[in-house]
Design a protein around this motif. Structure first.
Motif, mmCIF file in Angstrom:
data_model
loop_
_atom_site.group_PDB
_atom_site.id
_atom_site.type_symbol
_atom_site.label_atom_id
_atom_site.label_comp_id
_atom_site.label_asym_id
_atom_site.label_seq_id
_atom_site.Cartn_x
_atom_site.Cartn_y
_atom_site.Cartn_z
ATOM 1 N N ARG A 45 37.428 39.498 -5.185
ATOM 2 C CA ARG A 45 37.798 38.285 -4.451
ATOM 3 C C ARG A 45 36.975 37.149 -5.044
ATOM 4 O O ARG A 45 35.744 37.216 -5.059
ATOM 5 N N LYS A 46 37.652 36.103 -5.538
ATOM 6 C CA LYS A 46 36.912 35.038 -6.223
ATOM 7 C C LYS A 46 37.683 33.726 -6.164
ATOM 8 O O LYS A 46 38.865 33.688 -5.817
ATOM 9 N N ILE A 47 36.987 32.657 -6.504
ATOM 10 C CA ILE A 47 37.596 31.336 -6.603
ATOM 11 C C ILE A 47 38.152 31.170 -8.018
ATOM 12 O O ILE A 47 37.463 31.463 -9.002
ATOM 13 N N VAL A 82 41.877 30.716 -3.927
ATOM 14 C CA VAL A 82 41.200 31.988 -3.678
ATOM 15 C C VAL A 82 42.112 33.110 -4.141
ATOM 16 O O VAL A 82 43.290 33.161 -3.751
ATOM 17 N N ASP A 131 41.384 26.142 5.576
ATOM 18 C CA ASP A 131 40.526 26.694 4.538
ATOM 19 C C ASP A 131 41.222 27.865 3.851
ATOM 20 O O ASP A 131 41.546 28.866 4.507
ATOM 21 N N ALA A 144 42.986 33.676 3.221
ATOM 22 C CA ALA A 144 42.898 34.914 2.441
ATOM 23 C C ALA A 144 42.350 36.057 3.294
ATOM 24 O O ALA A 144 42.853 37.185 3.247
ATOM 25 N N ARG A 145 41.304 35.755 4.084
ATOM 26 C CA ARG A 145 40.731 36.804 4.944
ATOM 27 C C ARG A 145 41.744 37.269 5.985
ATOM 28 O O ARG A 145 41.882 38.471 6.253
ATOM 29 N N LYS A 181 41.364 24.273 -6.658
ATOM 30 C CA LYS A 181 40.660 25.540 -6.418
ATOM 31 C C LYS A 181 41.496 26.432 -5.506
ATOM 32 O O LYS A 181 42.045 25.980 -4.507
ATOM 33 N N GLN A 219 42.475 37.361 -4.568
ATOM 34 C CA GLN A 219 41.925 38.668 -4.212
ATOM 35 C C GLN A 219 42.869 39.765 -4.691
ATOM 36 O O GLN A 219 44.079 39.563 -4.826
ATOM 37 N N ASN A 264 39.994 30.126 2.073
ATOM 38 C CA ASN A 264 39.186 31.338 2.241
ATOM 39 C C ASN A 264 39.554 32.065 3.526
ATOM 40 O O ASN A 264 39.672 33.296 3.556
ATOM 41 N N GLN A 265 39.747 31.292 4.603
ATOM 42 C CA GLN A 265 40.113 31.906 5.880
ATOM 43 C C GLN A 265 41.523 32.477 5.822
ATOM 44 O O GLN A 265 41.799 33.556 6.365
#
Length: 514
Positions: free
Chosen positions: A437-439, A448, A413, A418-419, A446, A450, A415-416
């Motif tokens: 932070r956005k898509i 991510v 993912d 990026a985190r 798609k 930040q 998102n993960q």
């Protein structure tokens, strides 16, 4: 406990200065007044609250195992010269090795190159095999107990006398000792342990040399132990070439683990792995670390392409005005360059013996760069570049800006990713502030994105950064197939506005061949 230097232990060993302190010991730089040589002296401390009987058993065991370890003679084992008793506890007299530990090297310079990590693993494995053959277990193999010398020698310390040196440790009835992050599962379960337990710890240690921490470290001893017993390591940031030895060493059941011979064979294969044809020459790299992300920055190199074979790092440098070299330029009022350069179509270029670059904020010079791993990007011309395993970077000559491309292996993912990347950066930049932070859309996929600001510190900072300078960074995470890519663009706050157009052009140009 000794608190002052210049004291004589056993009327012979002078304590000069304290080198390090842990929960159950203090290591001193010392001098053998009889032989007039420098030594290291380990003062064994007793845990608070331990019963008198347990204290006596611990002291007896420490003295016995230190004497056993003193029989070992191996180039990757710190030599033990003597064991003496004073103040009712043993003092271990050892060889003084003045070199940083693997933990210190990774924390200050970044993850070890894969082949160096594998070579260190083979040396430590050789030391463990020699000890296991005479019935000695280490019980605390970890990065802080391995020293790296300037000539590439890896030296294992605290052999046979591991007693929870350093950070969090376990002490309970039965004396299960060792750092939780590197303990084998059978030791946590109080099951019978043997040589396979040391091999597990070696596997966790090698993982840490590549990522910066144990695969099971969770910040709390009990959470760490729970992860160690119930979770599998996350190999996404481990280069695939190291997966076989690590997966073989980190099997939770001791009888399923590879033995020392098989582990050595797997690590030897990593060391001997064929290098690309342009990875031939040697040069001393300087590494940086941002959390678990090991990155390489190299000083100016005379040739266009220079490579590192032993450290597994390829270095490249591009001239600002290479005679006769095509240039791709962004004009002030034109649309951005296409992010993909089809092989059959050439972009608009200027190729002259003495190309001219207009030095205005409206003009920026870039050039296509293709990775041997199948991706490409329009990198800024004139920036110094370096490649290290799954990470490639470019740095402005004045060190005011930096571009990085990191490959994270596995279908995961974004998102993960990026985190995780943000948290890794926060470890070395406590004042990090997230701005957005956005898509976003990246060539039909798609992604991510930040943006954050932070102040560069001294510890763990990148070689190109300046301590105390405020930086702004944009990261875009793009997941394609089995790999996620972290594109990072970092500039000083002073350059943020002037470099935004170039930043957008470069990041948007990233393409992966399919």
């Amino acid at each position: 406990m000794v608190s002052d230097s210049n004291r004589l232990v056993a009327k012979r060993y002078q304590l000069v200065r304290e080198l390090g302190r842990g929960g159950m010991g203090v290591v001193w730089e010392g001098r053998d007044t009889l032989l007039n040589r420098q030594i290291a002296v380990k003062e064994v401390l007793l845990p608070e609250g331990m019963s008198r009987a347990d204290q006596e058993r611990l002291l007896m065991r420490t003295a016995r195992e230190a004497r056993m370890a003193a029989r070992l003679s191996h180039p990757s084992v710190v030599a033990i010269y003597d064991v003496v008793e004073e103040d009712g506890r043993p003092w271990i007299i050892m060889e003084l090795v003045r070199h940083p530990s693997v933990e210190e090297v990774v924390a200050t310079s970044g993850a070890l190159p894969v082949r160096q990590a594998a070579d260190v693993g083979r040396q430590v494995l050789s030391a463990l095999k020699a000890a296991h053959e005479v019935g000695i277990l280490h019980r605390d193999v970890k990065p802080s107990n391995i020293l790296l010398t300037d000539d590439g020698r890896a030296v294992l310390t605290d052999f046979g006398i591991a007693q929870s040196e350093g950070d969090a440790s376990l002490t309970a009835t039965g004396m299960v000792t060792g750092s939780p992050s590197f303990l084998a599962p059978e030791r946590v379960r109080a099951a019978e342990s043997g040589p396979a337990s040391d091999l597990w710890s070696l596997g966790a240690t090698l993982y840490a040399t590549l990522v910066g921490r144990s695969p099971f470290e969770r910040g709390d001893p009990m959470a760490t132990l729970n992860a160690l017993l119930s979770e599998e390591p996350d190999y996404r940031r481990i280069p695939p070439i190291m997966h076989p030895p690590l997966k073989g060493l980190l099997r939770k059941e001791a009888h399923e683990r590879v033995d020392a011979e098989e582990a050595d064979r797997l690590l030897a294969a990593v060391v001997a792995a064929k290098q690309p044809s342009n990875d031939r020459h040697e040069i001393e790299p300087r590494r940086r670390r941002r959390g678990s992300r090991g990155r390489t920055l190299v000083a100016a190199v005379a040739a266009v392409v220079v490579a590192v074979t032993g450290a597994g790092v390829a270095i490249f440098k591009f001239s600002d005005a290479a005679e006769g070299t095509p240039r791709i330029t962004q004009q002030a009022a034109t649309s951005p360059l296409p992010s993909v350069l089809p092989s059959a179509v050439s972009p608009s270029v200027t190729a002259t013996p003495t190309p001219t670059v207009t030095r205005t904020r409206a003009a920026a010079v870039v050039r296509a760069w293709r990775s041997r791993d199948g991706w490409s990007i329009m990198r800024p011309v004139g920036w110094r570049g370096a490649r290290k395993e799954a990470y490639t970077e470019w740095t402005r000559r004045d060190r005011a800006a930096h571009l990085g491309v990191e490959a994270v292996y596995a279908q995961i993912d974004p998102n993960q990713v990026a985190r995780d990347s943000q948290e890794s950066l926060r470890q070395n930049a406590p004042d990090l502030r997230v701005l957005r932070r956005k898509i976003v859309a990246h060539q039909g996929t798609k992604a991510v994105e930040q943006e954050f600001t932070y102040t560069a510190g001294a510890a763990g900072a990148a070689p190109w950064s300046t301590q105390g300078t405020r930086y702004r960074e944009v990261q875009r995470v793009v997941a394609i197939g089995q790999t996620a890519y972290i594109l990072s663009w970092t500039v000083t706050e002073a350059r943020w506005r002037s470099d935004q157009r170039l930043m957008r052009q470069v990041i948007s140009s990233f393409t992966v061949a399919t």
